[in-house]
Every structure is written in structure tokens, then in C-alpha cells.
Design a protein around this motif. Structure first.
Motif, PDB file in Angstrom:
ATOM      1  N   LEU A  89       0.803  -1.217  -0.034  1.00  0.00           N
ATOM      2  CA  LEU A  89      -0.057  -0.151  -0.039  1.00  0.00           C
ATOM      3  C   LEU A  89       0.860   1.284  -0.069  1.00  0.00           C
ATOM      4  CD1 LEU A  89      -2.875  -1.141   2.659  1.00  0.00           C
ATOM      5  CD2 LEU A  89      -2.882  -0.857  -0.118  1.00  0.00           C
ATOM      6  N   ILE A  92       2.216   1.747  -3.493  1.00  0.00           N
ATOM      7  CA  ILE A  92       1.025   2.256  -4.355  1.00  0.00           C
ATOM      8  C   ILE A  92       1.191   3.589  -4.214  1.00  0.00           C
ATOM      9  CG2 ILE A  92      -1.342   2.268  -4.925  1.00  0.00           C
ATOM     10  CD1 ILE A  92      -1.287  -0.720  -4.347  1.00  0.00           C
ATOM     11  N   SER A 115      -5.322  -0.914  -5.065  1.00  0.00           N
ATOM     12  CA  SER A 115      -5.497  -1.469  -3.621  1.00  0.00           C
ATOM     13  C   SER A 115      -6.165  -2.922  -3.622  1.00  0.00           C
ATOM     14  CB  SER A 115      -6.135  -0.530  -2.888  1.00  0.00           C
ATOM     15  OG  SER A 115      -5.363   0.954  -2.957  1.00  0.00           O
ATOM     16  N   SER A 118      -3.872  -5.521  -5.181  1.00  0.00           N
ATOM     17  CA  SER A 118      -2.999  -5.991  -4.573  1.00  0.00           C
ATOM     18  C   SER A 118      -3.342  -6.903  -3.162  1.00  0.00           C
ATOM     19  CB  SER A 118      -2.279  -4.937  -3.992  1.00  0.00           C
ATOM     20  OG  SER A 118      -1.668  -4.174  -5.167  1.00  0.00           O
ATOM     21  N   LEU A 119      -4.313  -6.296  -2.755  1.00  0.00           N
ATOM     22  CA  LEU A 119      -4.906  -7.187  -1.409  1.00  0.00           C
ATOM     23  C   LEU A 119      -5.486  -8.516  -1.791  1.00  0.00           C
ATOM     24  CD1 LEU A 119      -5.826  -7.044   1.380  1.00  0.00           C
ATOM     25  CD2 LEU A 119      -8.023  -5.784   0.652  1.00  0.00           C
TER      26      LEU A 119
END
Length: 204
Positions: A89, A92, A115, A118-119
Motif C-alpha cells: 500500500l 502504491i 489497492s 494487490s490485497l
């Protein structure tokens, strides 16, 4: 001898490398905070703006490095992945600040896609190694299925999360319109697949 790990090292290295490469191309001041409409409302000197987040990433990595030895073995994986999520995060955010400084618009939808993607990929990677997922299944009533069916459900969940995460990251690069409907649709479909397959396998 303990090692920091390939994943945290690569995330930090990539973030720092991009920051150094783009440094000469950036304006004297960088926008580091944005309002609800994603218009900048706070600026700082670019050297400070590019140093803050990598510094935090190194600090958090050091915290994980020295702190995980004090965490119980059964909780160490969750401890590590919380820090990995935080690193991603922060990366990013840093890359978004750089992109905005170079003149690229970063809509909130694109940031949300990065986000969410990626999560999802990190959760999928976590599930590949986690043993606590089976404890969770027992708590929610997933008791009738045998080990094979539980592992099958786990694979279905990992594949679904991986596909959703990859789709979000791809769309974040090529997005031209508001991705809200796409994200809602994909999230609903992911929930139906994961929850539906778990319910079916549990009753099988």
C-alpha cells in the motif's frame, strides 16, 4: 542468519529505483495529499516527498524483522503478511505521487483498483500457506467435509482471488472509464463462487 525476505526487499527496491529514476523529471514540489475530489491540497519539496515513504517502508520492515521472533509460531505468518500488505500500500501511494508529479491523472477509481488487486493477490498468497483457514472453516460450520474437500475449497478460493486481483491490476493500467460497476460485479461474483462452492462442498 535471518533474512529480510525477497518480497519486502523487491518492493522497497522497486519503489526506491522508480523514485530515483523519476527524480530529475519531477517538479520542485510534489502533491502529497489530496481532497475528496482527488485535487491536491498539500505540497512539499520533492526530495522530502520521495524520501518519506521509503523511509517508512524500511522502518516497518525493520519492525517486522526484529518483531517476528517475539510472535508465536502459529501467528507468525499473519504477522508477516500484515507488514507485506502495508509495504504494498505504501508503494502504491509513492508511485501514485510520482505519477501525479509527472502529469498523469490518478483517479480514485484507479487507486482503488490497484489497492483491491494487490490485497486480493496477497490474501491468495497468504491462503496458500495458512493453516488457520481450516480452523476458520470449522468455526463457521464447515465440519462435514473431509480434508480433500476442504483443500478443494481452498484452491477454488485462491484461484478466484488471484483472477480477481489480476483483473483489477490489468484494468488499473488500461482503465478509461469509472470502474465502480466492474468492481461491484467482480466482487459479487467472487463472493458467489467462494461462498457458494464452500456451501456446496460442506453439504456434499
Amino acid at each position: 542468519m535471518r533474512k529480510v525476505g525477497v518480497f519486502p526487499s523487491m518492493v522497497i527496491f522497486m519503489t526506491v529505483a522508480v523514485s530515483l529514476i523519476c527524480y530529475p523529471l519531477l517538479p520542485t514540489e510534489l502533491a502529497v495529499h489530496f481532497g475528496s475530489d482527488f485535487s491536491p491540497d498539500m505540497f512539499i519539496q520533492k526530495w522530502l516527498g520521495l524520501v518519506m515513504i521509503p523511509f517508512l517502508m524500511v522502518m516497518f520492515t525493520g519492525t517486522e524483522y526484529y518483531g517476528k521472533e517475539k510472535v508465536k509460531e502459529e501467528s507468525r505468518l499473519e504477522f508477516e503478511y500484515c507488514f507485506r500488505l502495508l509495504l504494498v500500500l505504501l508503494s502504491i501511494v509513492q508511485l501514485s505521487i510520482i505519477a501525479y508529479g509527472l502529469g498523469y491523472e490518478i483517479p480514485t477509481g484507479r487507486f482503488a483498483l490497484l489497492s483491491a488487486g494487490s490485497l486480493s493477490l496477497l490474501v491468495a498468497a497468504y491462503l496458500m500457506y495458512s493453516k488457520k483457514v481450516f480452523l476458520f472453516l470449522r468455526l463457521v460450520g464447515f465440519k462435514k467435509a473431509d480434508a480433500y474437500l476442504k483443500n478443494l475449497w481452498k484452491k477454488i478460493t485462491i484461484i478466484t482471488l488471484s483472477m480477481f486481483g489480476s483483473a483489477c491490476l490489468i484494468l488499473a493500467v488500461f482503465m478509461k472509464n469509472d470502474p465502480s460497476y466492474f468492481m461491484i460485479t467482480m466482487f459479487a461474483l467472487m463472493c458467489i463462487i467462494v461462498v457458494g462452492s464452500g456451501f456446496y462442498l460442506n453439504k456434499k
